[in-house]
Write an enzyme that holds these catalytic residues in place. Structure first.
Site, PDB file in Angstrom:
ATOM      1  N   CYS A  52       0.863  -1.171   0.000  1.00 27.98           N
ATOM      2  CA  CYS A  52       0.000   0.000   0.000  1.00 27.98           C
ATOM      3  C   CYS A  52       0.907   1.231   0.000  1.00 27.98           C
ATOM      4  O   CYS A  52       1.820   1.328   0.832  1.00 27.98           O
ATOM      5  CB  CYS A  52      -0.900   0.001   1.234  1.00 27.98           C
ATOM      6  SG  CYS A  52      -1.812   1.552   1.441  1.00 27.98           S
ATOM      7  N   ASP A  59      -0.325  -5.794   0.254  1.00 30.65           N
ATOM      8  CA  ASP A  59      -1.580  -6.056  -0.456  1.00 30.65           C
ATOM      9  C   ASP A  59      -1.384  -7.336  -1.259  1.00 30.65           C
ATOM     10  O   ASP A  59      -0.299  -7.578  -1.788  1.00 30.65           O
ATOM     11  CB  ASP A  59      -1.916  -4.913  -1.421  1.00 30.65           C
ATOM     12  CG  ASP A  59      -2.379  -3.660  -0.713  1.00 30.65           C
ATOM     13  OD1 ASP A  59      -3.063  -3.785   0.318  1.00 30.65           O
ATOM     14  OD2 ASP A  59      -2.052  -2.561  -1.191  1.00 30.65           O
TER      15      ASP A  59
END
Length: 154
Positions: A52, A59
């Site tokens: 992120c 992620d």
């Protein structure tokens, strides 16, 4: 049966350090020994990881790339290293997904390409990203990507 010409490849068959960023990752191509025949090549990366850009937290995504080659194929080890280069790269889901697809399109100039990026929830909301270069050639069998949208625990 044709044999794929692998001359000039810099990564296949060699020890290669993981690239530090997607921009420095080297994507390589090989000649398509079946040029003139329309067929679909699929790469599936069920454990794709990036960061992120705001929090630095990881992620995760399940990425499916389908393409119909013209003159070239993407060399799979270079693609694997390219995808791995996102592990320490901060970018939004949409940016990662479209960047991957456009790098492959720029490298290969395929007849057609689509990407389905099925991201796991961030902040409670899954973000899936889909893009393709246009209509696929008529008569080509395009299988479903086979990744269900996020349903939580039930």
């Amino acid at each position: 049966m044709t044999m794929t010409d692998v001359t000039g490849l810099s990564q296949l068959g060699s020890h290669v350090e993981a690239p530090q960023s997607p921009e420095t990752a080297v994507l390589e191509k090989v000649p398509n020994g079946n040029q003139g025949t329309d067929y679909v090549v699929r790469f599936t990366a069920p454990e794709f990881t990036s960061l992120c850009p705001m929090t630095g937290q990881p992620d995760f995504a399940h990425i499916v790339i389908d393409y119909i080659p013209d003159g070239f194929l993407v060399e799979s080890k270079s693609l694997k290293l390219f995808l791995h280069s996102f592990r320490n790269h901060g970018a939004f889901h949409e940016d990662c997904s479209i960047y991957i697809a456009k790098r492959i399109v720029d490298l290969l100039a395929p007849k057609w390409l689509r990407i389905g990026a099925y991201w796991y929830p961030r902040g409670g909301i899954p973000i899936d990203v889909f893009w393709q270069t246009g209509e696929a050639p008529a008569g080509v069998w395009l299988p479903e990507q086979g990744v269900a949208t996020y349903r939580g625990r039930g």
